[in-house]
Write a protein that holds these residues in place. Sequence first.
Motif, PDB file in Angstrom:
ATOM      1  N   ARG A  26      49.576  -2.162   2.235  1.00 14.94           N
ATOM      2  CA  ARG A  26      50.097  -1.379   3.375  1.00 14.94           C
ATOM      3  C   ARG A  26      50.325   0.054   2.903  1.00 14.94           C
ATOM      4  N   ALA A  27      49.312   0.610   2.262  1.00 13.39           N
ATOM      5  CA  ALA A  27      49.464   1.895   1.584  1.00 13.39           C
ATOM      6  C   ALA A  27      49.856   3.018   2.520  1.00 13.39           C
ATOM      7  N   ALA A  28      49.475   2.917   3.784  1.00 14.32           N
ATOM      8  CA  ALA A  28      49.835   3.973   4.741  1.00 14.32           C
ATOM      9  C   ALA A  28      51.340   4.102   4.910  1.00 14.32           C
ATOM     10  N   ASP A  29      52.079   3.050   4.571  1.00 13.63           N
ATOM     11  CA  ASP A  29      53.542   3.079   4.694  1.00 13.63           C
ATOM     12  C   ASP A  29      54.228   3.585   3.426  1.00 13.63           C
ATOM     13  N   LEU A  30      53.477   3.841   2.370  1.00 15.70           N
ATOM     14  CA  LEU A  30      54.063   4.281   1.112  1.00 15.70           C
ATOM     15  C   LEU A  30      54.243   5.800   1.097  1.00 15.70           C
ATOM     16  N   PRO A  31      55.217   6.290   0.329  1.00 15.79           N
ATOM     17  CA  PRO A  31      55.426   7.742   0.216  1.00 15.79           C
ATOM     18  C   PRO A  31      54.422   8.364  -0.753  1.00 15.79           C
ATOM     19  N   LEU A  32      53.155   8.415  -0.339  1.00 17.02           N
ATOM     20  CA  LEU A  32      52.073   8.927  -1.171  1.00 17.02           C
ATOM     21  C   LEU A  32      51.690  10.334  -0.720  1.00 17.02           C
ATOM     22  N   PRO A  33      51.007  11.091  -1.577  1.00 17.50           N
ATOM     23  CA  PRO A  33      50.492  12.397  -1.137  1.00 17.50           C
ATOM     24  C   PRO A  33      49.642  12.245   0.124  1.00 17.50           C
ATOM     25  N   GLY A  86      47.022  11.887   2.692  1.00 15.98           N
ATOM     26  CA  GLY A  86      45.606  11.568   2.630  1.00 15.98           C
ATOM     27  C   GLY A  86      45.214  10.613   1.525  1.00 15.98           C
ATOM     28  N   LEU A  87      46.111  10.354   0.573  1.00 14.80           N
ATOM     29  CA  LEU A  87      45.728   9.501  -0.557  1.00 14.80           C
ATOM     30  C   LEU A  87      45.497   8.055  -0.129  1.00 14.80           C
ATOM     31  N   ALA A  88      46.317   7.546   0.789  1.00 14.45           N
ATOM     32  CA  ALA A  88      46.186   6.135   1.192  1.00 14.45           C
ATOM     33  C   ALA A  88      44.781   5.835   1.697  1.00 14.45           C
ATOM     34  N   LYS A  89      44.155   6.797   2.379  1.00 15.70           N
ATOM     35  CA  LYS A  89      42.824   6.575   2.938  1.00 15.70           C
ATOM     36  C   LYS A  89      41.740   6.494   1.864  1.00 15.70           C
ATOM     37  N   THR A  90      42.050   6.959   0.656  1.00 13.69           N
ATOM     38  CA  THR A  90      41.046   6.946  -0.413  1.00 13.69           C
ATOM     39  C   THR A  90      41.060   5.662  -1.235  1.00 13.69           C
ATOM     40  N   LEU A  91      42.069   4.815  -1.043  1.00 14.54           N
ATOM     41  CA  LEU A  91      42.223   3.622  -1.884  1.00 14.54           C
ATOM     42  C   LEU A  91      41.232   2.537  -1.460  1.00 14.54           C
ATOM     43  N   ASP A  92      40.360   2.161  -2.367  1.00 14.38           N
ATOM     44  CA  ASP A  92      39.403   1.083  -2.114  1.00 14.38           C
ATOM     45  C   ASP A  92      39.945  -0.185  -2.773  1.00 14.38           C
ATOM     46  N   LEU A  93      40.716  -0.951  -2.031  1.00 16.97           N
ATOM     47  CA  LEU A  93      41.370  -2.136  -2.590  1.00 16.97           C
ATOM     48  C   LEU A  93      40.415  -3.300  -2.771  1.00 16.97           C
ATOM     49  N   ARG A  94      39.147  -3.140  -2.379  1.00 21.72           N
ATOM     50  CA  ARG A  94      38.138  -4.134  -2.746  1.00 21.72           C
ATOM     51  C   ARG A  94      37.790  -4.009  -4.222  1.00 21.72           C
ATOM     52  N   ARG A  95      38.175  -2.890  -4.815  1.00 21.24           N
ATOM     53  CA  ARG A  95      37.921  -2.627  -6.245  1.00 21.24           C
ATOM     54  C   ARG A  95      39.271  -2.421  -6.938  1.00 21.24           C
ATOM     55  N   LEU A  96      39.964  -3.518  -7.101  1.00 16.80           N
ATOM     56  CA  LEU A  96      41.322  -3.502  -7.640  1.00 16.80           C
ATOM     57  C   LEU A  96      41.332  -4.092  -9.041  1.00 16.80           C
ATOM     58  N   GLY A  97      41.864  -3.335  -9.997  1.00 22.01           N
ATOM     59  CA  GLY A  97      41.983  -3.800 -11.367  1.00 22.01           C
ATOM     60  C   GLY A  97      43.392  -3.619 -11.887  1.00 22.01           C
ATOM     61  N   VAL A  98      43.708  -4.310 -12.992  1.00 21.79           N
ATOM     62  CA  VAL A  98      45.022  -4.212 -13.623  1.00 21.79           C
ATOM     63  C   VAL A  98      44.843  -4.064 -15.124  1.00 21.79           C
ATOM     64  N   TYR A  99      45.771  -3.350 -15.745  1.00 26.58           N
ATOM     65  CA  TYR A  99      45.790  -3.294 -17.204  1.00 26.58           C
ATOM     66  C   TYR A  99      47.222  -3.088 -17.660  1.00 26.58           C
ATOM     67  N   GLY A 100      47.525  -3.562 -18.857  1.00 27.98           N
ATOM     68  CA  GLY A 100      48.878  -3.438 -19.361  1.00 27.98           C
ATOM     69  C   GLY A 100      48.928  -3.620 -20.855  1.00 27.98           C
ATOM     70  N   HIS A 101      49.954  -3.039 -21.451  1.00 27.40           N
ATOM     71  CA  HIS A 101      50.138  -3.098 -22.896  1.00 27.40           C
ATOM     72  C   HIS A 101      51.303  -4.015 -23.240  1.00 27.40           C
ATOM     73  N   SER A 102      51.096  -4.902 -24.217  1.00 33.20           N
ATOM     74  CA  SER A 102      52.151  -5.758 -24.739  1.00 33.20           C
ATOM     75  C   SER A 102      52.736  -6.616 -23.613  1.00 33.20           C
ATOM     76  N   ALA A 103      54.031  -6.496 -23.318  1.00 33.41           N
ATOM     77  CA  ALA A 103      54.602  -7.270 -22.216  1.00 33.41           C
ATOM     78  C   ALA A 103      53.885  -6.978 -20.910  1.00 33.41           C
ATOM     79  N   GLY A 104      53.420  -5.740 -20.763  1.00 38.15           N
ATOM     80  CA  GLY A 104      52.633  -5.396 -19.588  1.00 38.15           C
ATOM     81  C   GLY A 104      51.307  -6.114 -19.551  1.00 38.15           C
ATOM     82  N   GLY A 105      50.674  -6.287 -20.712  1.00 36.98           N
ATOM     83  CA  GLY A 105      49.435  -7.051 -20.774  1.00 36.98           C
ATOM     84  C   GLY A 105      49.647  -8.502 -20.405  1.00 36.98           C
ATOM     85  N   SER A 106      50.759  -9.063 -20.834  1.00 38.10           N
ATOM     86  CA  SER A 106      51.102 -10.433 -20.458  1.00 38.10           C
ATOM     87  C   SER A 106      51.215 -10.564 -18.946  1.00 38.10           C
ATOM     88  N   ALA A 107      51.983  -9.642 -18.347  1.00 36.09           N
ATOM     89  CA  ALA A 107      52.261  -9.737 -16.918  1.00 36.09           C
ATOM     90  C   ALA A 107      51.014  -9.522 -16.069  1.00 36.09           C
TER      91      ALA A 107
END
Length: 410
Positions: free
Chosen positions: A240-247, A249-270
């Motif tokens: 629901r990116a249009a409801d977020l406090p983003l810059p 026009g940014l919400a319209k650029t988000l292609d959530l069909r191409r969603l990835g995650v990355y994290g370090h240490s505890a972040g990598g676990s999660a």
Amino acid sequence: MTHDFPISRRTVTRSALLGSAALLLGPAHRAYADPRATATGPVSGDAVLTLPAPTGRHPVGCQPVHLVDDSRRDPWDPAIPVRELMLTVYYPARDVTGLAPAPQMPPQAATWFGRIVPRTPLHLPAAGVNWGATRSHAFEGASPLPGRWPVLVHSPGGGDPRGLGTSLAEDLASRGAVVFSVDHPGDAAAVEFPDAQPYRKDTVRTTVFRGDPRDQPAVARTMTDARIADLHCVLDRLGRAADLPLPHGLAKTLDLRRLGVYGHSAGGSAVTEVMYEDRRVRAGINLEGYLDYPPSAPGAAAEPFPVAANGMDRPLLLLGSEGFNRRQELDRSWLALAALSGRWVRSARVADANHWIFTDYAAMLPQLQAAGLMTAAERNMLIGTANPTASVPKIRHTIRRFFARHLAGH
């Protein structure tokens, strides 16, 4: 060869992946002394550390984002009836003319970070460095560049603020991705909020950790479960990116069909467990994060996360460092996951490196050593002997190439 994120419509050939080894809570979940202890602030002549510049064609914009999840209480402070999160979003910008680069960490968070980290096993200097003076290469207030960009969600290591992932996030954004970097309050060393609240009198929350969570099974479980819930919250809000406090026009650029995650240490676990649980995530990278809960009692067995017990069916990279001193403990869950996942999981290790090589410390600690504020042995214990002129480009390239391949345009 560049590895920008394509925006053209094309399909990706599924690649074969393999698996093996890794880390998390160990060194990344360090013992903190009382963060409210007195400490001096920066003084004239303190070292000012710099970050490597992004390598992509796009200038980078950024903005802090405050989220409130009123469906759950804070896991660390029973007096807080909601779960608050702070994020920074990095994105390809149209133009940054006339704007000043944002700090690596917000000013109050940087002050508390400088008071906390010297009292941890990291042995960072208690004086001589101005942590708040480090600038990023991203510009707050920049207009987003029109397009359709893949979205990456980043979770830092245990006890680490999101600012320690600035360099990598900026580089990914400069290549055509939107990156949401997440702070986990109560866990991160210091998190700065835009204002106080009746249930939170201060604008900064510091870490509750008083020892290594890996050695405190209940704390380790709370930390991991809280991070997983935090990331699910972020993914749901992005839907629901249009409801977020983003810059604008940014919400319209988000292609959530191409969603990835990355994290370090505890972040990598999660992020690995979140990827397993949420099929919206197409690809992920675990940078030395355990995939099990520590044994609940001496002689008991570690409890694997569901992802390690059942396997992964989408592209996952397990990227570790050759110097990690708890490799055997890490391999236990990484090898279990790889055995169940076949071609979907690949692993690799960075030579001449140690655990924090995946953070901004890779570039910052050699500067502390050169300034006489850290010994070679202390630096090597944290990031290894690798020269940042080689290690930073190598890690950026590896991560960028993986996501460019697996989050290619539809």
